[in-house]
Design a protein around this motif. Structure first.
Motif, PDB file in Angstrom:
ATOM      1  N   ARG A   4     -12.103   3.113   3.561  1.00 47.25           N
ATOM      2  CA  ARG A   4     -12.697   4.282   4.228  1.00 47.25           C
ATOM      3  C   ARG A   4     -11.675   4.959   5.129  1.00 47.25           C
ATOM      4  N   SER A   5     -10.823   4.151   5.800  1.00 46.86           N
ATOM      5  CA  SER A   5      -9.790   4.712   6.673  1.00 46.86           C
ATOM      6  C   SER A   5      -8.627   3.746   6.757  1.00 46.86           C
ATOM      7  N   VAL A   6      -7.453   4.276   7.064  1.00 47.22           N
ATOM      8  CA  VAL A   6      -6.249   3.475   7.297  1.00 47.22           C
ATOM      9  C   VAL A   6      -5.622   3.948   8.595  1.00 47.22           C
ATOM     10  N   ASN A   7      -5.432   3.040   9.530  1.00 46.32           N
ATOM     11  CA  ASN A   7      -4.888   3.367  10.850  1.00 46.32           C
ATOM     12  C   ASN A   7      -3.578   2.617  11.042  1.00 46.32           C
ATOM     13  N   ASP A   8      -2.481   3.329  11.044  1.00 46.97           N
ATOM     14  CA  ASP A   8      -1.144   2.727  11.134  1.00 46.97           C
ATOM     15  C   ASP A   8      -0.698   2.672  12.587  1.00 46.97           C
ATOM     16  N   MET A   9      -1.062   1.603  13.299  1.00 47.40           N
ATOM     17  CA  MET A   9      -0.692   1.440  14.700  1.00 47.40           C
ATOM     18  C   MET A   9       0.699   0.840  14.864  1.00 47.40           C
ATOM     19  N   ALA A  10       1.335   0.491  13.760  1.00 49.96           N
ATOM     20  CA  ALA A  10       2.669  -0.109  13.812  1.00 49.96           C
ATOM     21  C   ALA A  10       3.764   0.890  13.449  1.00 49.96           C
ATOM     22  N   GLU A  11       3.382   2.126  13.133  1.00 48.49           N
ATOM     23  CA  GLU A  11       4.335   3.146  12.681  1.00 48.49           C
ATOM     24  C   GLU A  11       5.146   2.621  11.497  1.00 48.49           C
ATOM     25  N   ALA A  12       4.416   1.980  10.585  1.00 47.88           N
ATOM     26  CA  ALA A  12       5.060   1.370   9.422  1.00 47.88           C
ATOM     27  C   ALA A  12       5.211   2.345   8.264  1.00 47.88           C
ATOM     28  N   GLY A  13       4.624   3.527   8.379  1.00 45.85           N
ATOM     29  CA  GLY A  13       4.698   4.498   7.293  1.00 45.85           C
ATOM     30  C   GLY A  13       3.774   4.120   6.142  1.00 45.85           C
ATOM     31  N   ILE A  14       2.501   3.856   6.459  1.00 45.41           N
ATOM     32  CA  ILE A  14       1.528   3.460   5.443  1.00 45.41           C
ATOM     33  C   ILE A  14       1.038   4.702   4.697  1.00 45.41           C
ATOM     34  N   THR A  15       1.171   4.695   3.374  1.00 40.71           N
ATOM     35  CA  THR A  15       0.732   5.829   2.565  1.00 40.71           C
ATOM     36  C   THR A  15       0.080   5.319   1.282  1.00 40.71           C
ATOM     37  N   CYS A  16      -0.566   6.244   0.588  1.00 37.27           N
ATOM     38  CA  CYS A  16      -1.124   5.949  -0.728  1.00 37.27           C
ATOM     39  C   CYS A  16      -0.065   6.269  -1.779  1.00 37.27           C
ATOM     40  N   ASN A  17       0.330   5.269  -2.553  1.00 41.97           N
ATOM     41  CA  ASN A  17       1.357   5.466  -3.575  1.00 41.97           C
ATOM     42  C   ASN A  17       0.697   5.998  -4.842  1.00 41.97           C
ATOM     43  N   THR A  18       0.523   7.315  -4.880  1.00 41.57           N
ATOM     44  CA  THR A  18      -0.158   7.941  -6.010  1.00 41.57           C
ATOM     45  C   THR A  18       0.642   7.818  -7.301  1.00 41.57           C
ATOM     46  N   ASP A  19       1.940   7.539  -7.183  1.00 42.78           N
ATOM     47  CA  ASP A  19       2.778   7.374  -8.375  1.00 42.78           C
ATOM     48  C   ASP A  19       2.679   5.970  -8.958  1.00 42.78           C
ATOM     49  N   ASP A  20       2.012   5.060  -8.243  1.00 42.32           N
ATOM     50  CA  ASP A  20       1.932   3.674  -8.700  1.00 42.32           C
ATOM     51  C   ASP A  20       0.537   3.116  -8.415  1.00 42.32           C
ATOM     52  N   ASN A  21      -0.454   3.594  -9.134  1.00 40.02           N
ATOM     53  CA  ASN A  21      -1.805   3.032  -9.121  1.00 40.02           C
ATOM     54  C   ASN A  21      -2.456   3.032  -7.747  1.00 40.02           C
ATOM     55  N   ASN A  22      -2.105   4.005  -6.906  1.00 40.19           N
ATOM     56  CA  ASN A  22      -2.699   4.121  -5.570  1.00 40.19           C
ATOM     57  C   ASN A  22      -2.507   2.869  -4.714  1.00 40.19           C
ATOM     58  N   ASN A  23      -1.385   2.167  -4.949  1.00 41.08           N
ATOM     59  CA  ASN A  23      -1.058   1.020  -4.106  1.00 41.08           C
ATOM     60  C   ASN A  23      -0.937   1.446  -2.647  1.00 41.08           C
ATOM     61  N   ILE A  24      -1.128   0.487  -1.738  1.00 41.27           N
ATOM     62  CA  ILE A  24      -0.844   0.722  -0.323  1.00 41.27           C
ATOM     63  C   ILE A  24       0.655   0.513  -0.137  1.00 41.27           C
ATOM     64  N   LYS A  25       1.362   1.578   0.233  1.00 41.34           N
ATOM     65  CA  LYS A  25       2.815   1.533   0.334  1.00 41.34           C
ATOM     66  C   LYS A  25       3.238   1.477   1.797  1.00 41.34           C
ATOM     67  N   VAL A  26       4.233   0.636   2.082  1.00 40.84           N
ATOM     68  CA  VAL A  26       4.752   0.465   3.448  1.00 40.84           C
ATOM     69  C   VAL A  26       6.214   0.911   3.451  1.00 40.84           C
ATOM     70  N   ALA A  27       6.492   2.026   4.113  1.00 41.66           N
ATOM     71  CA  ALA A  27       7.848   2.587   4.096  1.00 41.66           C
ATOM     72  C   ALA A  27       8.833   1.737   4.897  1.00 41.66           C
ATOM     73  N   LYS A  28       8.398   1.268   6.069  1.00 44.36           N
ATOM     74  CA  LYS A  28       9.281   0.548   6.984  1.00 44.36           C
ATOM     75  C   LYS A  28       9.014  -0.944   6.908  1.00 44.36           C
ATOM     76  N   GLY A  29      10.028  -1.706   6.489  1.00 41.44           N
ATOM     77  CA  GLY A  29       9.859  -3.140   6.351  1.00 41.44           C
ATOM     78  C   GLY A  29       9.661  -3.847   7.682  1.00 41.44           C
ATOM     79  N   GLY A  30       9.029  -5.019   7.631  1.00 39.77           N
ATOM     80  CA  GLY A  30       8.836  -5.821   8.840  1.00 39.77           C
ATOM     81  C   GLY A  30       7.639  -6.739   8.705  1.00 39.77           C
ATOM     82  N   TRP A  31       7.318  -7.430   9.810  1.00 36.01           N
ATOM     83  CA  TRP A  31       6.155  -8.309   9.880  1.00 36.01           C
ATOM     84  C   TRP A  31       4.976  -7.527  10.472  1.00 36.01           C
TER      85      TRP A  31
END
Length: 398
Positions: free
Chosen positions: A242-269
């Motif tokens: 329903r919603s995605v809230n990126d409080m870590a500034e990880a660059g969370i997006t919908c990867n529409t080019d790859d089956n709508n995966n949850i994509k994380v731009a910035k690596g980390g824990w």
């Protein structure tokens, strides 16, 4: 449940997109004036509230009326009204800690027929959350209601946000109705950098004091992808949330080019917090995902009795998933207590121990040994450290 408290600053601005075009541009053009939002507006107490018993479980609706907020110029702005309900009288005194629920439906008119089923569910949920040892709601109880108003027609979802006074419905009957759907025991995640990539479903356990909130820690490199599921093998994606809230500034997006995966731009824990909510009719579960920087702490006995998150007892994260998190050396002996820090939750909501080398999340009321048994109690001595592999979900003390 949630508490809302915002500081609203008066501002004067023009919003031409809220109005139809005019034949000429002169001083009569309407101007939005937000300098009065702190004054609120009036929610009327229903005429027969004092002597009427509202049977929410059997009522189609409850009629509420109010004045329109003052946005200046006597302009008929389209306003959305949201109903907030509480069982705590301190709610009527502006207490930021008061527990309340905002109903999902909004109403575009100052004379509104508020859904009886939504009110019933909110009242029942509030009561049973405050009384976890009970399974029914009292025959009659008072509730407190106020309205939140915002202007419709703008990308700013909080434009003109203002609140009404509170009213009391002194005699309300609500019933708990078991939903058709139930919260899953666990949620799972699977992805390009989680355990055995795209093969292993990593468990996301629910928090100790919330069957509807789930948490795990993952490591991802730059541009990693993952999916989630409410059961192993049930592949759900970004669009299933329903919603995605990126409080870590990880660059969370919908990867529409790859089956709508949850994509994380910035690596980390990262700590993933899933919150589930059953719909008012009990037929559907919606999920919200919040992503936080991962933080893990020692708690309690081994810290010489510091029972709170304290940076002196924070574990150090490894560079990637191949390493272990390492705690500071224990200051004293005793039973291991440790926790993942999650904003809005207490340390004991996300507390864990080691059960035969694997992470086990629960909240002992007294101690692991007393409440769960000797297998759940890790006996420590001063100078030892806690080592955790959050990718494999294992740990050890040595």
């Amino acid at each position: 449940m949630k508490s809302i408290y915002r500081i609203m600053m008066p501002v004067l601005l023009a919003l031409p997109m809220l109005f139809a075009s005019c034949d000429k541009d002169d001083d009569s053009n309407p101007t939005l004036d937000l300098s009065h939002v702190s004054e609120g507006f009036v929610l009327n107490t229903p005429a027969y509230a004092e002597n009427n018993t509202y049977d929410l479980a059997r009522s189609e609706s409850v009629n509420l009326t109010c004045s329109q907020p003052n946005y200046g110029g006597n302009v008929p702005y389209v306003v959305d009204y949201y109903v907030q309900v509480s069982l705590d009288q301190s709610f009527t005194q502006g207490n930021a800690d008061a527990q309340f629920k905002e109903l999902a439906s909004s109403y575009p008119k100052a004379n509104m027929q508020v859904s009886g089923s939504e009110l019933n569910s909110a009242v029942a949920d509030l009561y049973l959350a405050a009384h976890p040892d009970e399974s029914t709601v009292p025959a009659v109880l008072p509730i407190y209601i106020r309205l939140r108003a915002v202007i419709n027609g703008s990308a700013n979802l909080h434009l003109g946000e203002t609140y009404s006074n509170f009213i009391t419905l002194p005699k309300v009957h609500a019933e708990y109705k078991a939903p058709d759907v139930t919260y899953p025991d666990n949620i799972y995640v699977i992805g390009s950098s989680i355990q055995n990539p795209w093969n292993d479903w990593k468990v996301v356990p629910h928090l100790s004091n919330s069957m509807s909130s789930y948490m795990t820690i993952i490591y991802v490199p730059d541009n990693a992808n993952f999916k989630w599921g409410d059961a192993k093998g049930n592949y759900l994606d970004y669009t299933s949330l329903r919603s995605v809230n990126d409080m870590a500034e990880a660059g969370i997006t919908c990867n529409t080019d790859d089956n709508n995966n949850i994509k994380v731009a910035k690596g980390g824990w990262y700590t993933l917090l899933f919150k589930a909510e059953i719909s008012a009719d009990g037929k559907k579960i919606s999920y919200d995902l919040t992503v936080y920087p991962a933080e893990v702490y020692l708690i309690g006995n081994v810290n010489n009795g510091v029972w709170e998150f304290n940076d002196s007892f924070k574990l150090t994260a490894p560079a990637d998933a191949s390493g272990q998190w390492v705690s500071p050396a224990f200051l004293a002996g005793g039973e291991l207590r440790a926790s993942v820090k999650i904003p809005g939750f207490a340390w004991y909501d996300s507390e864990f121990t080691l059960l035969k080398g694997s992470l086990f999340f629960a909240n002992p009321k007294d101690s692991w040994e007393k409440d769960f048994g000797a297998d759940y109690a890790v006996k420590c001595t001063a100078g030892q450290k806690l080592y955790i592999d959050f990718d494999k979900w294992t740990g050890e003390v040595k």
